[in-house]
Design an enzyme around this catalytic site. Structure first.
Site, PDB file in Angstrom:
ATOM      1  N   CYS A   1       0.843  -1.202   0.000  1.00 50.78           N
ATOM      2  CA  CYS A   1       0.000   0.000   0.000  1.00 50.78           C
ATOM      3  C   CYS A   1       0.876   1.248   0.000  1.00 50.78           C
ATOM      4  CB  CYS A   1      -0.949   0.009   1.196  1.00 50.78           C
ATOM      5  SG  CYS A   1      -0.114   0.231   2.782  1.00 50.78           S
TER       6      CYS A   1
ATOM      7  N   ASP B   1      14.338  27.576 -30.188  1.00 44.42           N
ATOM      8  CA  ASP B   1      13.195  27.981 -29.365  1.00 44.42           C
ATOM      9  C   ASP B   1      13.363  27.585 -27.896  1.00 44.42           C
ATOM     10  OD1 ASP B   1      11.675  29.050 -31.537  1.00 44.42           O
ATOM     11  OD2 ASP B   1      11.194  27.018 -32.154  1.00 44.42           O
TER      12      ASP B   1
ATOM     13  N   ASP C   1      10.781  23.944 -32.291  1.00 43.69           N
ATOM     14  CA  ASP C   1      11.618  22.844 -32.764  1.00 43.69           C
ATOM     15  C   ASP C   1      12.639  22.385 -31.739  1.00 43.69           C
ATOM     16  OD1 ASP C   1      13.570  24.790 -32.784  1.00 43.69           O
ATOM     17  OD2 ASP C   1      13.703  24.929 -34.961  1.00 43.69           O
TER      18      ASP C   1
ATOM     19  N   ASP D   1       5.499  28.282 -33.005  1.00 43.15           N
ATOM     20  CA  ASP D   1       6.530  28.834 -33.870  1.00 43.15           C
ATOM     21  C   ASP D   1       6.113  28.542 -35.307  1.00 43.15           C
ATOM     22  OD1 ASP D   1       9.152  29.850 -34.599  1.00 43.15           O
ATOM     23  OD2 ASP D   1       9.606  27.775 -35.103  1.00 43.15           O
TER      24      ASP D   1
END
Length: 766
Positions: free
Chosen positions: A14, A642, A638, A434
């Site tokens: 558990c 970026d 990409d 973009d």
């Protein structure tokens, strides 16, 4: 210096078990992070190897009362884990069979006694001894794991599910012994004449919980089906050319630089670059792309993908743990093993749950005794409370859903870095795209060829125009010229070699082809060279308004046509934007291009808002401005130039290229580069978090509702159906055993093929 490992754990039952292991491992010097996932039964640790070793961590886990499977040199970790899981299933089956063999006749005899069909046998002294004999193997063989688990848990300073099961079943069993020996009389009215024992209650509790545990283990195994599927994709052997000799070798022995031959229908064993031949490759298992893609000399191929047609030779560039598939597996394991922020609440509750239940059980016994009830009635109520409480369901609610959700994403080329990204994606209300390489292809393509009506270009003037322009551009290194040549080659046009070629910097080219003098370039070049434009100005203006670059083509001082070149929109971009709108998302495009070009692309695909003339270095600041407006932003790029914007966004989504999967700045990577993966990723996040909510509502609601019923609140109020007012511990055991199974089964629904069918899914959200 940091090292990260993922260790399979044996013996957890558990959420308290997971918390106990975390607490003990975090006490070790050099530990930087320690998280236990109850669903896949793994401990993920980050530590300083100069201070701590793998063996130190394993020793601490074992000291806490749990185990880590040993992995031999020839055995991989997943193989050891699979063996451990199969051994656990076999162990639970043995316990269940033994439990059923003794419990079924025990329960049948007890029910027959209670129904009065046994006559004088029911009050015979030997009858209770028979029940005792049947119950004892169940109590101490089938239930032995719970005693061991309870002892280890208490020794480690905590209390887990084993403690509740051991307490509940032992109370009923031990109470029945003095009754059987004649040391206690029957004080519970309405149960028939003579003495009454509860051996069947103890046995049924244990057997039902073992049944539930078996189903839970089998179901939990299915939550990792995606990662097992990924692991099973790997090729076993590779046909390598060394010293001019072909040989089939185990894929583990392939080295970077090896030349490998792959025939049609065979798997590509490792990542590489094609040296000879051409083919089509099914990459769906890696990128989620449904259509095979063409690959030729100089193209990259991905290990574990399927060669469909031609024979190719390629050079290995990434092998072993550096292949795309190995990176994907590591990312998926990392995401599945991470803890979502919502798990923190569950952990806090789980830490005090079992002690609280024990306290409630003792309080229940005391209240029923003080209320004037007999010892047996009070004891049965206490046992029901102990048995019905279920910390397992709470512990499994979040990790099982995350495991299935992350795995489902990986099967479809959507890689989540961690479960926090999965949870954060739920809140997104704006997606920033973009332009170049994301919405568009990122390379110029010929879109239009328009021949002048006054030009005698033969039966197919547009083909003749493209043929002449491409022949002239064969000497050019400009990307626009390369696009013209590529378009002619794709149209199977026969090109000539220019006999004279001159590049006019910033304007175009001058060339001689088959005796004709060609001038190709801008309108400004045509005007400067006093070229007659032949009424092509309206067509040029229209093309320019569509964000296309119009190349003028003149032959012997006469403009004969236009060749339009543009960075074209990717297949699926417009559909992706429509799907984002259907999900209630605002779609924004950010680009360094001028506003006219950006707006033309935005109109074509249906984008809501454009931020143009933004330099790469300023994209992160643009994302920050959107966040200041109150938007929760997902940035899609990409993953290279970026990176700052991806890191600044609430969720960064990187467009992958198949092999480039280790994108540190992004929270989510789309392997295929298909923009439709963005709404799929967001929908998957929503579906996963909805499943987690459902699981938590069930887990908490189950305990909140049934613990008071087990205490006898309905009986005290004399309200509700009889079976709930007189909640028998056996019924409580049944409910407890199947509560965790229901949570796992609900999570497994995420793995259905229909989960990422956005057309159906979006309709359900509207």
């Amino acid at each position: 210096m940091q090292k990260q490992e993922s260790l399979p754990i044996i013996g957890m039952t558990c959420a308290n078990c997971a918390a106990t292991i975390e607490r003990n491992v975090r006490k070790l010097p050099g530990i930087q992070e320690a998280n236990v996932n109850l669903a896949n039964e793994r401990l993920t640790v980050a530590y300083d190897p100069s201070v701590l070793t793998h063996d130190d961590i394993v020793a601490r886990v074992r000291k806490a009362g749990y185990d880590v499977p040993e992995v031999t040199a020839s055995e991989e970790l997943e193989d050891a884990e699979a063996k451990a899981r199969q051994a656990e299933i076999a162990h639970q089956w043995r316990r269940l069979i033994v439990g059923a063999v003794f419990t079924i006749p025990l329960l049948a005899l007890s029910m027959a006694r209670d129904l009065g069909v046994l006559g004088s046998w029911a009050s015979a002294p030997w009858f209770n001894y028979l029940l005792w004999a049947l119950a004892t193997p169940v109590q101490f063989y089938v239930g032995w794991d719970y005693y061991v688990g309870a002892y280890r848990s208490i020794r480690a300073g905590s209390a887990n599910m084993d403690v509740l099961v051991a307490l509940g079943s032992s109370t009923a069993y031990l109470y029945s012994i003095p009754v059987t020996l004649g040391l206690l009389g029957n004080t519970m009215e309405g149960m028939g004449s003579g003495y009454h024992v509860y051996f069947e209650t103890a046995a049924v509790i244990i057997t039902l919980i073992v049944l539930g545990k078996l189903l839970e283990v089998r179901a939990k195994g299915q939550t990792s089906a995606a990662i097992k599927k990924l692991m099973g994709m790997r090729a076993k052997t590779a046909r390598v050319v060394r010293n001019g000799v072909e040989a089939d070798i185990p894929v583990e022995q392939v080295m970077v630089g090896d030349v490998i031959i792959v025939r049609p229908g065979e798997k590509i064993p490792v990542d590489g670059m094609v040296l000879e031949g051409s083919t089509t490759i099914d990459q769906s298992m890696i990128t989620g792309e449904s259509l095979p893609i063409e690959r030729g000399v100089g193209d990259e191929v991905i290990g574990a993908t399927l060669n469909k047609q031609g024979l190719i030779k390629f050079q290995a560039t990434h092998v072993g743990r550096e292949t795309a598939l190995a990176q994907i597996i590591r990312l998926v394991e990392q995401a599945q093993g991470s803890k979502a922020p919502i798990q923190r609440l569950v952990d806090k509750v789980a830490a005090v749950f079992v002690p609280a239940v024990i306290a409630i059980a003792v309080l229940t016994f005391a209240l029923w005794m003080l209320g004037g009830n007999d010892f047996t009635t009070s004891m049965i109520r206490m046992v029901a409370v102990l048995v019905i409480a279920c910390p397992c369901a709470m512990g499994l609610a979040t990790p099982t859903a995350i495991m299935v959700g992350v795995g489902k994403g990986a099967e479809n080329g959507i890689l989540f870095k961690n479960s926090e990204a999965l949870e954060q994606a739920l809140r997104i209300n704006a997606v920033v795209l973009d332009k170049t390489g994301t919405v568009t292809r990122g390379e110029p393509t010929v879109t239009d060829v328009i021949a002048s009506k006054t030009w005698a270009g033969g039966e197919r003037p547009s083909d003749r125009l493209l043929q002449l322009a491409a022949s002239a551009e064969r000497g050019s290194e400009h990307p626009l010229g390369a696009a013209v040549v590529r378009a002619a080659q794709e149209a199977s046009l026969k090109l000539s070699e220019p006999t004279r070629f001159e590049a006019i910097s910033g304007h175009g080219i001058r060339a001689q082809v088959n005796g004709s003098n060609l001038l190709i370039g801008s309108r400004r070049l045509m005007i400067e060279q006093h070229i007659h434009l032949n009424g092509l100005e309206p067509d040029a203006d229209r093309l320019q308004s569509e964000a296309k670059t119009a190349l003028w083509v003149a032959v012997d001082q006469q403009a004969v046509g236009l060749v339009a070149v543009a960075d074209t929109v990717k297949d699926g971009s417009a559909e992706a934007v429509r799907q984002m709108h259907a999900l209630g998302l605002q779609v924004i495009m950010i680009t360094g291009d001028n506003a006219a070009t950006a707006n033309a692309i935005a109109r074509e695909v249906g984008i809501d808002r454009v931020m143009a003339d933004v330099l790469p270095a300023d994209k992160a600041e643009a994302v920050k401005r959107l966040q200041a407006e109150g938007l929760v932003v997902a940035m899609v790029g990409d993953g290279i130039n970026d990176s700052p914007a991806l890191a600044q966004a609430d969720v960064g989504i990187a467009i992958g290229t198949g092999t480039d999967v280790a994108m540190e700045a992004a929270d989510v990577t789309l392997m295929s580069g298909d923009l439709r993966g963005v709404p799929r990723a967001i929908w998957l996040s929503r579906a996963t978090m909805n499943t987690i909510r459902q699981n938590l509502v069930w887990a908490f609601g189950y305990n909140v509702a049934l613990i008071p019923i087990a205490m006898g609140v309905l009986a005290a109020l004399n309200w509700g159906p009889e079976f709930l007012r007189q909640l028998n511990p056996m019924l409580a055991a049944f409910a407890m055993a199947f509560s965790s199974v229901s949570v796992v089964v609900n999570s497994l629904k995420l793995g259905k093929p229909s989960t990422l069918r956005l057309t159906d899914s979006v309709q359900r959200t509207q």
